[in-house]
Write a protein that holds these residues in place. Sequence first.
Motif, PDB file in Angstrom:
ATOM      1  N   GLU A 148      29.559  45.310  48.813  1.00  0.00           N
ATOM      2  CA  GLU A 148      28.771  46.477  49.212  1.00  0.00           C
ATOM      3  C   GLU A 148      28.943  47.606  48.216  1.00  0.00           C
ATOM      4  OE1 GLU A 148      27.995  49.341  53.104  1.00  0.00           O
ATOM      5  OE2 GLU A 148      29.858  48.172  52.958  1.00  0.00           O
ATOM      6  N   ALA A 149      30.182  47.852  47.781  1.00  0.00           N
ATOM      7  CA  ALA A 149      30.436  48.927  46.821  1.00  0.00           C
ATOM      8  C   ALA A 149      31.736  48.643  46.088  1.00  0.00           C
ATOM      9  CB  ALA A 149      30.518  50.284  47.521  1.00  0.00           C
ATOM     10  N   LEU A 150      31.702  48.757  44.777  1.00  0.00           N
ATOM     11  CA  LEU A 150      32.900  48.569  43.962  1.00  0.00           C
ATOM     12  C   LEU A 150      32.824  49.518  42.788  1.00  0.00           C
ATOM     13  CD1 LEU A 150      34.825  45.444  42.984  1.00  0.00           C
ATOM     14  CD2 LEU A 150      33.874  46.786  41.118  1.00  0.00           C
ATOM     15  N   ASP A 151      33.940  50.178  42.512  1.00  0.00           N
ATOM     16  CA  ASP A 151      34.050  51.124  41.402  1.00  0.00           C
ATOM     17  C   ASP A 151      35.307  50.765  40.635  1.00  0.00           C
ATOM     18  OD1 ASP A 151      33.737  53.321  39.740  1.00  0.00           O
ATOM     19  OD2 ASP A 151      33.023  54.591  41.369  1.00  0.00           O
ATOM     20  N   TRP A 152      35.175  50.412  39.356  1.00  0.00           N
ATOM     21  CA  TRP A 152      36.306  49.815  38.640  1.00  0.00           C
ATOM     22  C   TRP A 152      36.294  50.247  37.189  1.00  0.00           C
ATOM     23  CZ3 TRP A 152      36.348  44.073  36.765  1.00  0.00           C
ATOM     24  CH2 TRP A 152      37.623  43.745  36.258  1.00  0.00           C
ATOM     25  N   ASN A 153      37.483  50.605  36.692  1.00  0.00           N
ATOM     26  CA  ASN A 153      37.677  50.875  35.276  1.00  0.00           C
ATOM     27  C   ASN A 153      38.508  49.751  34.669  1.00  0.00           C
ATOM     28  OD1 ASN A 153      37.215  53.665  36.564  1.00  0.00           O
ATOM     29  ND2 ASN A 153      37.022  54.086  34.389  1.00  0.00           N
ATOM     30  N   PRO A 154      37.885  48.669  34.203  1.00  0.00           N
ATOM     31  CA  PRO A 154      38.652  47.571  33.623  1.00  0.00           C
ATOM     32  C   PRO A 154      39.296  47.975  32.312  1.00  0.00           C
ATOM     33  CG  PRO A 154      36.310  47.206  33.289  1.00  0.00           C
ATOM     34  CD  PRO A 154      36.436  48.416  34.163  1.00  0.00           C
ATOM     35  N   ALA A 155      40.247  47.168  31.891  1.00  0.00           N
ATOM     36  CA  ALA A 155      40.969  47.458  30.651  1.00  0.00           C
ATOM     37  C   ALA A 155      40.286  46.759  29.479  1.00  0.00           C
ATOM     38  CB  ALA A 155      42.415  46.973  30.781  1.00  0.00           C
ATOM     39  N   PRO A 156      40.500  47.255  28.271  1.00  0.00           N
ATOM     40  CA  PRO A 156      40.072  46.482  27.099  1.00  0.00           C
ATOM     41  C   PRO A 156      40.861  45.170  27.071  1.00  0.00           C
ATOM     42  CG  PRO A 156      40.645  48.740  26.509  1.00  0.00           C
ATOM     43  CD  PRO A 156      41.133  48.532  27.903  1.00  0.00           C
ATOM     44  N   GLY A 157      40.393  44.210  26.347  1.00  0.00           N
ATOM     45  CA  GLY A 157      41.108  42.944  26.273  1.00  0.00           C
ATOM     46  C   GLY A 157      40.871  42.087  27.494  1.00  0.00           C
ATOM     47  N   MET A 158      41.894  41.365  27.914  1.00  0.00           N
ATOM     48  CA  MET A 158      41.755  40.366  28.981  1.00  0.00           C
ATOM     49  C   MET A 158      42.054  40.974  30.351  1.00  0.00           C
ATOM     50  SD  MET A 158      43.638  36.654  29.221  1.00  0.00           S
ATOM     51  CE  MET A 158      43.020  35.374  30.304  1.00  0.00           C
ATOM     52  N   ASN A 159      41.127  40.788  31.283  1.00  0.00           N
ATOM     53  CA  ASN A 159      41.286  41.249  32.659  1.00  0.00           C
ATOM     54  C   ASN A 159      41.270  40.036  33.582  1.00  0.00           C
ATOM     55  OD1 ASN A 159      40.733  44.459  32.659  1.00  0.00           O
ATOM     56  ND2 ASN A 159      39.431  43.480  31.129  1.00  0.00           N
ATOM     57  N   ILE A 160      42.334  39.851  34.366  1.00  0.00           N
ATOM     58  CA  ILE A 160      42.399  38.753  35.321  1.00  0.00           C
ATOM     59  C   ILE A 160      42.276  39.326  36.719  1.00  0.00           C
ATOM     60  CG2 ILE A 160      43.817  36.887  36.252  1.00  0.00           C
ATOM     61  CD1 ILE A 160      45.001  36.445  33.574  1.00  0.00           C
ATOM     62  N   VAL A 161      41.259  38.871  37.453  1.00  0.00           N
ATOM     63  CA  VAL A 161      40.994  39.370  38.800  1.00  0.00           C
ATOM     64  C   VAL A 161      41.511  38.355  39.814  1.00  0.00           C
ATOM     65  CG1 VAL A 161      39.248  40.189  40.406  1.00  0.00           C
ATOM     66  CG2 VAL A 161      38.951  40.567  37.950  1.00  0.00           C
ATOM     67  N   LEU A 162      42.452  38.789  40.643  1.00  0.00           N
ATOM     68  CA  LEU A 162      43.034  37.944  41.669  1.00  0.00           C
ATOM     69  C   LEU A 162      42.567  38.418  43.037  1.00  0.00           C
ATOM     70  CD1 LEU A 162      46.694  37.937  40.266  1.00  0.00           C
ATOM     71  CD2 LEU A 162      44.901  36.255  39.820  1.00  0.00           C
ATOM     72  N   GLY A 163      42.775  37.588  44.030  1.00  0.00           N
ATOM     73  CA  GLY A 163      42.401  37.957  45.393  1.00  0.00           C
ATOM     74  C   GLY A 163      42.167  36.722  46.226  1.00  0.00           C
ATOM     75  N   GLY A 164      42.012  36.918  47.521  1.00  0.00           N
ATOM     76  CA  GLY A 164      41.802  35.811  48.435  1.00  0.00           C
ATOM     77  C   GLY A 164      40.427  35.187  48.273  1.00  0.00           C
ATOM     78  N   GLY A 165      40.160  34.161  49.061  1.00  0.00           N
ATOM     79  CA  GLY A 165      38.885  33.485  49.001  1.00  0.00           C
ATOM     80  C   GLY A 165      37.754  34.345  49.528  1.00  0.00           C
ATOM     81  N   ASP A 166      36.603  34.258  48.875  1.00  0.00           N
ATOM     82  CA  ASP A 166      35.378  34.927  49.330  1.00  0.00           C
ATOM     83  C   ASP A 166      35.492  36.441  49.420  1.00  0.00           C
ATOM     84  OD1 ASP A 166      34.087  32.419  49.650  1.00  0.00           O
ATOM     85  OD2 ASP A 166      35.081  32.171  51.578  1.00  0.00           O
ATOM     86  N   VAL A 167      36.302  37.053  48.547  1.00  0.00           N
ATOM     87  CA  VAL A 167      36.383  38.517  48.544  1.00  0.00           C
ATOM     88  C   VAL A 167      35.465  39.133  47.494  1.00  0.00           C
ATOM     89  CG1 VAL A 167      38.735  38.560  49.443  1.00  0.00           C
ATOM     90  CG2 VAL A 167      38.373  38.530  46.960  1.00  0.00           C
ATOM     91  N   GLY A 168      34.916  38.308  46.585  1.00  0.00           N
ATOM     92  CA  GLY A 168      33.971  38.833  45.608  1.00  0.00           C
ATOM     93  C   GLY A 168      34.391  38.720  44.160  1.00  0.00           C
ATOM     94  N   LYS A 169      35.430  37.933  43.865  1.00  0.00           N
ATOM     95  CA  LYS A 169      35.884  37.811  42.472  1.00  0.00           C
ATOM     96  C   LYS A 169      34.775  37.237  41.582  1.00  0.00           C
ATOM     97  CE  LYS A 169      39.373  35.104  43.380  1.00  0.00           C
ATOM     98  NZ  LYS A 169      39.126  34.937  44.828  1.00  0.00           N
TER      99      LYS A 169
END
Length: 591
Positions: free
Chosen positions: A22-43
């Motif tokens: 619905e809404a996400l606001d994110w400042n990712p880093a330069p280089g490699m970003n690994i997104v973790l989280g549970g199932g079906d959360v939107g990764k």
Amino acid sequence: MTGISATATILKLKIDRFRGIEALDWNPAPGMNIVLGGGDVGKSTILEAIALLLSPSNALVLSEADFWQRKVEDEFVIQAVVALPPSSEIGQQQRFAWPWEWDGNDAVRPITEDDEESGRAASGPPVYRLQVRGTPDLEINWEIVQPNDDIDHLSAAVRRNIGVVRLGGDDRNDRDLRLVYGSALDRLLADKGLRARIGRRVSEINLAANLGDSAKEALGKLDGTLKNEALPSKLDLGLTSSQGLSIGALIGLMAESAHGVSLPLASWGAGTRRMTALQIAAAGEAETSITAIDEIERGLEPYRLRKLVKSLQAEPAQSFVTTHSAVAINAADQASLWYLDGSGHIGPLLREKIARQQERDPETFLSRFAIIAEGPTEVGFLSYVLERAVDGAFADHGVRVCDGQGNPATLDLLEAMADGGLLFGGFADDEGQSSGRWTELKAKMGDRLFQWAGGCTEERIMSLVDESRLEELIAHPDAGVAAERRVTLAMRLGIDNKSLPAIRTATEDFRALMIAAAIGSKEGAPDDETAKMWGRHGRRWFKFVVGGRELAEKMFVLGVWPSVKPDLLPFLNAVRAALGQAAISDVPHDG
């Protein structure tokens, strides 16, 4: 970061009403970003959003499933603040794209003469606001937002120059191995006339001559019908392409197999296709390409997975990765780790606070519900209690009890996980240090954080055992272990007789003596060598995982549970709640 960017970098990503986010606001880093989280959360949705924003093709089709809760009337917007190198040719748009300035958190309007007169300084390097909208008419609009809020079209040519290497988790990742517009292979070869040459050669093939007799007859009848209706006639067959599609898409890389047969690389294993696609991308203009890989471990053996993670970390280009692999997390010692929760909140897992746990037990960050226990005693103790308190095997529910490696390290890790938005628990001693930080952490975690009210696990349990049953703390099925425990008591008293009657006679406080030995206390040691020896005494008692389990079992057998139940039960119910289990009023505590 100053001046013009050397690589294409997404500095801020904002997603509104796209698929499951619905809404996400994110400042990712330069280089490699690994997104973790549970199932079906939107990764995966984050990666799909990046791929759509930078799609090199206009030939994409939306469906109701691309909108939040299928509400097509509410358009979705994916917007990114992007730093771009000159090779992106962002300045070659039909209308000039004016840059914004980066202030470290967002894009702000560049300063004007009036700003200079008022003393406002330039905020930072130039950046651009790019966005893609899905409209209620199921149309896709790629746009540039100008600093004056005007909206201009973002051309496919610029998006192709930026380039995104998208490797999904669904095995359909051969796009970059074929001459599709904007693919890694297309950018590598950079031969704009190749498709036209292929088309001319194909047009020389007499396809109609290869038709069967009935097909030729049908084609002839159609030709006559069209001619009678004053429509184009003299029909023939040839390969055609349409908007967004190209005859080049039929051309793909071939490679020789071990049997000497040349096969399309698109037909090789998932891991080989992924590794090859990334090598093609790296061989091209790496300063513009952004990589998005869903389930990076797919199809890769551990050694190749480690190699891939290390290579992505070493690349200057920005990458976005999801994973369920402990091997990948362990290898990502230079990447930025993020945790996405079910509400669309994404938070950082600060490397300086999680590095030790990331190396020792990366599965901590993949569990459904991780509990950071202070040390091996607490790991064993809590595991035994959870076996009684949780319906079914707690490990089967995704609960992992992890060794936090001491009180200070546990506090750092718990704080990092709290800041990252993870759903987790904590189980720790009270060593009388950092009380303010523990209090603040407790306010965030509530009953999911358990801390003994003064002292450690051994002290708390042993202090509540009835005086008449103290000797049962020494008892052990292995007579040698019980003997070693008596030795630790005799050594502290400085007596040679290691029998219990002699030990009891030599001390005025048998309980305090046992607790001191069990926790490895060095207090009262006559010299440094003796202090070192006393410090190792805890290993003869409960300071290891199996010892922690023994202590928990004795808590129930020796009747201590009713005394600690008011403190422990809220924590156990918090664990049950995280697993969707109802609260309990007690834990089975028969001997």
